[in-house]
Motif scaffolding. Structure first.
Motif, PDB file in Angstrom:
ATOM      1  N   LYS A 298       9.466  15.592  68.494  1.00  0.00           N
ATOM      2  CA  LYS A 298       7.998  15.457  68.552  1.00  0.00           C
ATOM      3  C   LYS A 298       7.412  15.255  67.150  1.00  0.00           C
ATOM      4  O   LYS A 298       6.529  14.431  66.941  1.00  0.00           O
ATOM      5  CB  LYS A 298       7.387  16.703  69.200  1.00  0.00           C
ATOM      6  CG  LYS A 298       7.663  16.830  70.684  1.00  0.00           C
ATOM      7  CD  LYS A 298       7.002  18.077  71.239  1.00  0.00           C
ATOM      8  CE  LYS A 298       7.277  18.217  72.745  1.00  0.00           C
ATOM      9  NZ  LYS A 298       6.640  19.445  73.284  1.00  0.00           N
ATOM     10  N   MET A 302       5.296  12.054  65.724  1.00  0.00           N
ATOM     11  CA  MET A 302       3.974  12.163  65.095  1.00  0.00           C
ATOM     12  C   MET A 302       3.977  11.524  63.702  1.00  0.00           C
ATOM     13  O   MET A 302       3.028  10.849  63.304  1.00  0.00           O
ATOM     14  CB  MET A 302       3.547  13.627  65.000  1.00  0.00           C
ATOM     15  CG  MET A 302       3.224  14.271  66.349  1.00  0.00           C
ATOM     16  SD  MET A 302       2.651  15.972  66.168  1.00  0.00           S
ATOM     17  CE  MET A 302       1.136  15.711  65.274  1.00  0.00           C
ATOM     18  N   SER A 305       3.995   7.887  64.115  1.00  0.00           N
ATOM     19  CA  SER A 305       2.672   7.446  64.546  1.00  0.00           C
ATOM     20  C   SER A 305       1.698   7.399  63.365  1.00  0.00           C
ATOM     21  O   SER A 305       0.884   6.490  63.251  1.00  0.00           O
ATOM     22  CB  SER A 305       2.138   8.387  65.631  1.00  0.00           C
ATOM     23  OG  SER A 305       0.829   8.033  66.001  1.00  0.00           O
ATOM     24  N   SER A 306       1.798   8.407  62.461  1.00  0.00           N
ATOM     25  CA  SER A 306       0.899   8.427  61.305  1.00  0.00           C
ATOM     26  C   SER A 306       1.231   7.345  60.297  1.00  0.00           C
ATOM     27  O   SER A 306       0.391   6.939  59.495  1.00  0.00           O
ATOM     28  CB  SER A 306       0.964   9.796  60.612  1.00  0.00           C
ATOM     29  OG  SER A 306       2.257  10.008  60.059  1.00  0.00           O
ATOM     30  N   LEU A 324      -6.391   8.108  67.939  1.00  0.00           N
ATOM     31  CA  LEU A 324      -5.602   9.163  67.296  1.00  0.00           C
ATOM     32  C   LEU A 324      -5.484  10.383  68.211  1.00  0.00           C
ATOM     33  O   LEU A 324      -4.390  10.962  68.377  1.00  0.00           O
ATOM     34  CB  LEU A 324      -6.255   9.544  65.967  1.00  0.00           C
ATOM     35  CG  LEU A 324      -5.660  10.760  65.246  1.00  0.00           C
ATOM     36  CD1 LEU A 324      -4.233  10.477  64.797  1.00  0.00           C
ATOM     37  CD2 LEU A 324      -6.528  11.141  64.042  1.00  0.00           C
ATOM     38  N   ASN A 327      -3.132   9.524  71.218  1.00  0.00           N
ATOM     39  CA  ASN A 327      -1.721   9.467  70.836  1.00  0.00           C
ATOM     40  C   ASN A 327      -1.164  10.853  70.555  1.00  0.00           C
ATOM     41  O   ASN A 327      -0.032  11.178  70.956  1.00  0.00           O
ATOM     42  CB  ASN A 327      -1.545   8.571  69.603  1.00  0.00           C
ATOM     43  CG  ASN A 327      -1.777   7.110  69.902  1.00  0.00           C
ATOM     44  OD1 ASN A 327      -1.681   6.684  71.069  1.00  0.00           O
ATOM     45  ND2 ASN A 327      -2.079   6.331  68.872  1.00  0.00           N
ATOM     46  N   THR A 328      -1.970  11.686  69.860  1.00  0.00           N
ATOM     47  CA  THR A 328      -1.516  13.046  69.550  1.00  0.00           C
ATOM     48  C   THR A 328      -1.373  13.862  70.832  1.00  0.00           C
ATOM     49  O   THR A 328      -0.408  14.633  70.992  1.00  0.00           O
ATOM     50  CB  THR A 328      -2.518  13.730  68.600  1.00  0.00           C
ATOM     51  OG1 THR A 328      -2.711  12.920  67.434  1.00  0.00           O
ATOM     52  CG2 THR A 328      -2.011  15.099  68.171  1.00  0.00           C
ATOM     53  N   ARG A 329      -2.333  13.712  71.756  1.00  0.00           N
ATOM     54  CA  ARG A 329      -2.261  14.424  73.032  1.00  0.00           C
ATOM     55  C   ARG A 329      -1.004  14.037  73.808  1.00  0.00           C
ATOM     56  O   ARG A 329      -0.303  14.883  74.365  1.00  0.00           O
ATOM     57  CB  ARG A 329      -3.506  14.123  73.862  1.00  0.00           C
ATOM     58  CG  ARG A 329      -3.555  14.889  75.186  1.00  0.00           C
ATOM     59  CD  ARG A 329      -4.686  14.399  76.084  1.00  0.00           C
ATOM     60  NE  ARG A 329      -5.993  14.626  75.483  1.00  0.00           N
ATOM     61  CZ  ARG A 329      -6.855  13.676  75.163  1.00  0.00           C
ATOM     62  NH1 ARG A 329      -6.532  12.400  75.388  1.00  0.00           N
ATOM     63  NH2 ARG A 329      -8.018  13.963  74.629  1.00  0.00           N
ATOM     64  N   ALA A 332       2.326  15.162  71.469  1.00  0.00           N
ATOM     65  CA  ALA A 332       2.529  16.597  71.261  1.00  0.00           C
ATOM     66  C   ALA A 332       2.324  17.427  72.526  1.00  0.00           C
ATOM     67  O   ALA A 332       2.708  18.603  72.571  1.00  0.00           O
ATOM     68  CB  ALA A 332       1.576  17.096  70.180  1.00  0.00           C
ATOM     69  N   GLN A 360      -6.904  13.638  61.192  1.00  0.00           N
ATOM     70  CA  GLN A 360      -5.474  13.451  61.422  1.00  0.00           C
ATOM     71  C   GLN A 360      -4.664  14.601  60.840  1.00  0.00           C
ATOM     72  O   GLN A 360      -3.766  15.156  61.502  1.00  0.00           O
ATOM     73  CB  GLN A 360      -5.036  12.126  60.784  1.00  0.00           C
ATOM     74  CG  GLN A 360      -3.575  11.774  61.042  1.00  0.00           C
ATOM     75  CD  GLN A 360      -3.169  10.511  60.321  1.00  0.00           C
ATOM     76  OE1 GLN A 360      -3.399  10.387  59.113  1.00  0.00           O
ATOM     77  NE2 GLN A 360      -2.595   9.559  61.039  1.00  0.00           N
ATOM     78  N   LEU A 363      -5.227  17.885  62.857  1.00  0.00           N
ATOM     79  CA  LEU A 363      -4.479  17.902  64.113  1.00  0.00           C
ATOM     80  C   LEU A 363      -3.010  18.186  63.861  1.00  0.00           C
ATOM     81  O   LEU A 363      -2.374  18.982  64.595  1.00  0.00           O
ATOM     82  CB  LEU A 363      -4.641  16.558  64.838  1.00  0.00           C
ATOM     83  CG  LEU A 363      -6.039  16.233  65.380  1.00  0.00           C
ATOM     84  CD1 LEU A 363      -6.043  14.845  66.006  1.00  0.00           C
ATOM     85  CD2 LEU A 363      -6.481  17.272  66.409  1.00  0.00           C
ATOM     86  N   THR A 364      -2.449  17.562  62.831  1.00  0.00           N
ATOM     87  CA  THR A 364      -1.028  17.781  62.515  1.00  0.00           C
ATOM     88  C   THR A 364      -0.769  19.235  62.156  1.00  0.00           C
ATOM     89  O   THR A 364       0.206  19.854  62.625  1.00  0.00           O
ATOM     90  CB  THR A 364      -0.606  16.861  61.361  1.00  0.00           C
ATOM     91  OG1 THR A 364      -0.822  15.502  61.731  1.00  0.00           O
ATOM     92  CG2 THR A 364       0.868  17.065  61.025  1.00  0.00           C
TER      93      THR A 364
END
Length: 443
Positions: A298, A302, A305-306, A324, A327-329, A332, A360, A363-364
């Motif tokens: 995961k 991420m 993706s970043s 963003l 994609n994070t939802r 992760a 961003q 969230l990370t």
């Protein structure tokens, strides 16, 4: 190459010099011839009774006038057609001409001084290029006024050309008086024409300079525009190179480490299947390894993706944040709520990138360090600023220590002269206020 205006002025100067030289030579020659005639017919006594004064050796005066005229013509020709730029030589040549002219005028008993107007006009041409010319102009003007025949004869006994003309027959007197007066008049006319030509030429030069200035302004504007386009092109090229490099790194991570961890997780799952349902230390260890490997997958997803091309480069800010969040939802597996009052977020590029990166990074951090299951992202536009709040329900922390992620957020906010606060309250909260430059906020 000389301009048309300069050629016209030189032509008038040449005509004026021709008239002036011709007048001096003809006057001195006429006096010499009449003097010889008077001597030949033995009328000297009668002539002297009506003359106030007589010149010296009229032949020598005539010869000197001719030689001086030739010298003046030669120096003028050299100065005009040899492209001499030395101001000292130009000044010296004009002063030599001026001295010869004064001598000739004196020898002619001031019956003609129009050649001084030629010197005045000649100096006027070099007025801007030669700092000595104002002196010449002043001297020529004063000399012209002081050598006027009517003025000089008030103080000195000098002969009058009319006395010599009266020696001729009545019919010839009319012709000679006419020629003499026409030559004097032509000198003045040429002087006036020369002054007018100089003024017109100056106006033409001014107009050309104005036109040239307009062209330079246009060229400067075009150059500035080209510089802006070049800077934009260089910036775009740099960003494109950065995006390509990030894509390459993302592919490397995805194709190597990502595939390796995916294979490792699949192998661990196979081992778990072989171990059966019995809860042995080996089975517990395999379950732990499986969980760690999947969490690592995961994190890698991420990270990949970043590293993808920045969303703000492709979308408007709100759409980029929504992408963003989605994609994070999906990657992760956390619940993220995005709340934004304004439907059209449009700011300067550096402001949009800072807002995007803060969300961003928050969230990370919430997922990686806080193990959050729910995250709320709020964007609120205030008067002159934009407010951000990212609140997660993770484990939080007793003492906030600024690691790389928090330092990264603070640096971005400080670059825009904003404020940011971090709080551990029912999870972790990031609050930021970024001032917005008014006038560039919306299209």
């Amino acid at each position: 190459m000389k301009s048309i205006g300069s050629l016209k002025i030189n032509t008038i100067l040449e005509l004026m010099l021709t008239v002036a030289v011709a007048t001096m030579v003809l006057t001195s020659g006429f006096v010499w011839i009449i003097t010889e005639r008077i001597i030949d017919i033995h009328e000297a006594k009668l002539f002297l009774s009506g003359a106030m004064n007589i010149p010296g050796n009229t032949l020598y005066i005539f010869i000197f006038t001719v030689i001086s005229s030739i010298c003046i013509i030669v120096t003028f020709s050299i100065r005009s057609y040899s492209n001499i730029n030395d101001t000292g030589i130009i000044f010296l040549s004009i002063m030599i001409e001026f001295i010869l002219e004064l001598i000739c005028i004196t020898l002619l008993n001031f019956n003609y001084n129009g050649i001084l107007l030629w010197t005045f006009a000649n100096a006027l041409i070099y007025l801007k290029k030669n700092k000595h010319m104002p002196i010449v102009i002043v001297i020529a003007t004063v000399s012209y006024l002081c050598t006027t025949h009517e003025l000089v004869k008030l103080f000195v006994n000098i002969y009058d050309i009319s006395t010599y003309i009266k020696v001729c027959s009545v019919g010839l007197q009319t012709v000679i008086f006419f020629v003499y007066n026409v030559l004097n008049l032509m000198t003045v006319i040429c002087f006036v024409l020369c002054c007018i030509s100089i003024i017109v030429n100056k106006e033409e030069i001014i107009e050309k300079n104005l036109e040239l200035n307009k062209k330079l302004e246009t060229a400067n504007f075009d150059l500035q525009k080209a510089n802006v386009e070049l800077e934009k092109s260089l910036t775009d090229n740099a960003r494109l190179a950065e995006i390509r490099e990030r894509n390459r790194i993302a592919r490397e991570i995805h194709d190597t480490l990502g595939h390796t961890l995916t294979g490792l997780a699949a192998g661990i799952d196979a081992c778990i299947a072989l171990a059966g349902d019995e809860r042995t230390p080996l089975r517990n260890q395999l379950d732990l390894l499986s969980k760690v490997s999947r969490n690592s997958i995961k994190d890698i997803r991420m990270s990949v993706s970043s590293l993808r091309p920045d969303a703000p480069d492709r979308l408007n800010l709100k759409s980029a944040i929504e992408e963003l969040v989605e994609n994070t939802r999906r990657v992760a597996g956390v619940n993220i709520i995005f709340d934004c009052e304004d439907s059209n977020l449009k700011f300067d590029e550096d402001e949009e990138m800072a807002i995007y990166r803060i969300i961003q990074e928050s969230l990370t951090n919430a997922i990686r360090h806080g193990n959050a299951g729910n995250i709320e992202v709020a964007v609120k536009k205030n008067f002159g600023s934009i407010g951000l709040m990212i609140h997660d329900d993770g484990i939080g922390c007793e003492k906030i220590e600024a690691g790389f992620g928090l330092r990264h957020i603070r640096e971005r906010v400080n670059m825009l002269k904003g404020q940011v606060n971090f709080r551990s309250e029912n999870g972790f909260i990031v609050e930021a206020m970024i001032p917005i430059r008014w006038g560039e906020e919306y299209d």
